[in-house]
Enzyme design. Structure first.
Site, PDB file in Angstrom:
ATOM      1  N   SER A 133       0.831  -1.198   0.000  1.00  0.00           N
ATOM      2  CA  SER A 133       0.000   0.000   0.000  1.00  0.00           C
ATOM      3  C   SER A 133       0.872   1.258   0.000  1.00  0.00           C
ATOM      4  O   SER A 133       1.678   1.453  -0.901  1.00  0.00           O
ATOM      5  CB  SER A 133      -0.962  -0.034   1.193  1.00  0.00           C
ATOM      6  OG  SER A 133      -1.976   0.927   1.060  1.00  0.00           O
ATOM      7  N   ASP A 137      -9.784  -5.500  -4.473  1.00  0.00           N
ATOM      8  CA  ASP A 137      -9.261  -4.482  -3.553  1.00  0.00           C
ATOM      9  C   ASP A 137     -10.315  -3.396  -3.367  1.00  0.00           C
ATOM     10  O   ASP A 137     -10.726  -2.744  -4.323  1.00  0.00           O
ATOM     11  CB  ASP A 137      -7.964  -3.885  -4.108  1.00  0.00           C
ATOM     12  CG  ASP A 137      -7.187  -3.106  -3.057  1.00  0.00           C
ATOM     13  OD1 ASP A 137      -7.802  -2.270  -2.367  1.00  0.00           O
ATOM     14  OD2 ASP A 137      -5.970  -3.315  -2.941  1.00  0.00           O
ATOM     15  N   HIS A 139      -8.391  -5.234   0.247  1.00  0.00           N
ATOM     16  CA  HIS A 139      -7.110  -4.543   0.382  1.00  0.00           C
ATOM     17  C   HIS A 139      -6.276  -5.086   1.539  1.00  0.00           C
ATOM     18  O   HIS A 139      -5.067  -5.231   1.414  1.00  0.00           O
ATOM     19  CB  HIS A 139      -7.360  -3.044   0.584  1.00  0.00           C
ATOM     20  CG  HIS A 139      -6.116  -2.220   0.623  1.00  0.00           C
ATOM     21  ND1 HIS A 139      -5.369  -1.944  -0.506  1.00  0.00           N
ATOM     22  CD2 HIS A 139      -5.469  -1.606   1.652  1.00  0.00           C
ATOM     23  CE1 HIS A 139      -4.334  -1.192  -0.177  1.00  0.00           C
ATOM     24  NE2 HIS A 139      -4.371  -0.978   1.124  1.00  0.00           N
TER      25      HIS A 139
END
Length: 282
Positions: free
Chosen positions: A152, A221, A249
């Site tokens: 991320s 996601d 995610h």
């Protein structure tokens, strides 16, 4: 007409105030150090020996890191985590890299966990550089034996590091193109690109990366859309591979852990030097 003008005036003032608030307080939308300040586990809980070390960044901030050695290591992995939690929430990476024959350095951002300071964009870049220097200067790993891994927000952090250095490989997991691009999608009712004070421009950094790159992303996601992974992959000019994950995610790797390990192992075997390193004295 007067009533309409008053409504528009009040509404416009309220919206302007909201924009000002978002501009000033957007750091609270980017960083979540308080979501998991407590250390919930260590590599010891996963049956792995580790060493807790404290690194000092170039601007004098002390950050915590955990070094998990692998026997007869082929190299080392440096992991930059996402914008919430701390390194104790990333211990599950350790057994995977251990099985692949790589030592692992989990480093903490400033203001997260037990590290000093407050998080900032330039600060997270400095934290990553301190972790890199530790692996190269203190642990004796040649750059071509180091794989940078970012999840991320951490993907943008290590992408910048890979653009400035030359690691053996770069792995971006569930990463975004840039903060302004992602914010514009998450908050379409705000002029997010104009308001953004944080960049974390992974796309720009990838244009300067010469190392092999593995992009991992999930179509499910729920925070960073799959197209971000596709755009990052398209920006890579050198050797590259794409791994499609499953799940949201924050749980994509849990749903496809074996596929993730096999794909990562094959990628590293292809692009990093074979054979174990000689242990370097400290």
């Amino acid at each position: 007409m007067e009533v309409l003008l008053k409504v528009l005036t009040v509404g416009g003032a309220a919206y302007a105030a909201l924009l000002g608030l978002v501009f000033v307080l957007q750091g609270h939308l980017v960083y979540f150090p308080d979501l998991g300040r407590q250390i919930v586990q260590t590599p010891k809980d996963a049956g792995l020996a580790y060493e807790a070390v404290w690194l000092t960044t170039e601007d004098g901030v002390r950050i915590e890191a955990w070094y998990i050695p692998a026997p007869a290591a082929r190299g080392a992995a440096l992991l930059a985590h996402g914008n919430a939690g701390n390194i104790s929430h990333r211990v599950d990476y350790a057994p995977m890299f251990h099985r692949l024959g790589y030592s692992l350095l989990l480093f903490e951002y400033r203001g997260y966990g037990r590290s000093e300071g407050r998080p900032s964009e330039e600060g997270t870049y400095a934290d990553a550089r301190a972790a890199w220097r530790h692996l190269v200067a203190e642990r004796g790993f040649p750059p071509e034996r180091i794989v940078l891994v970012g999840e991320s927000l951490g993907g943008a952090v290590v992408a910048r590091l890979a653009a400035d250095e030359r690691p053996g490989a770069l792995v971006l997991a569930s990463s975004f193109v840039s903060v302004p691009e992602l914010a514009a999608e998450l908050y379409p009712w705000l002029p997010a690109r104009w308001l953004a004070r944080y960049r974390y421009d992974a796309l720009e950094a990838l244009g300067r990366v010469s190392s092999p790159v593995l992009i991992a992303h999930s179509r499910q996601d729920d925070i960073v859309p799959f197209r971000h992974g596709e755009r990052l992959f398209a920006a890579v000019k050198g050797p590259k591979a794409f791994l499609e994950l499953a799940g949201g995610h924050n749980d994509g790797f849990l749903f496809s852990r074996e596929a993730w390990r096999e794909a990562l192992g094959g990628f590293l075997a292809q692009h990093l030097p074979a054979g174990a390193m000689s242990p370097a004295p400290r």
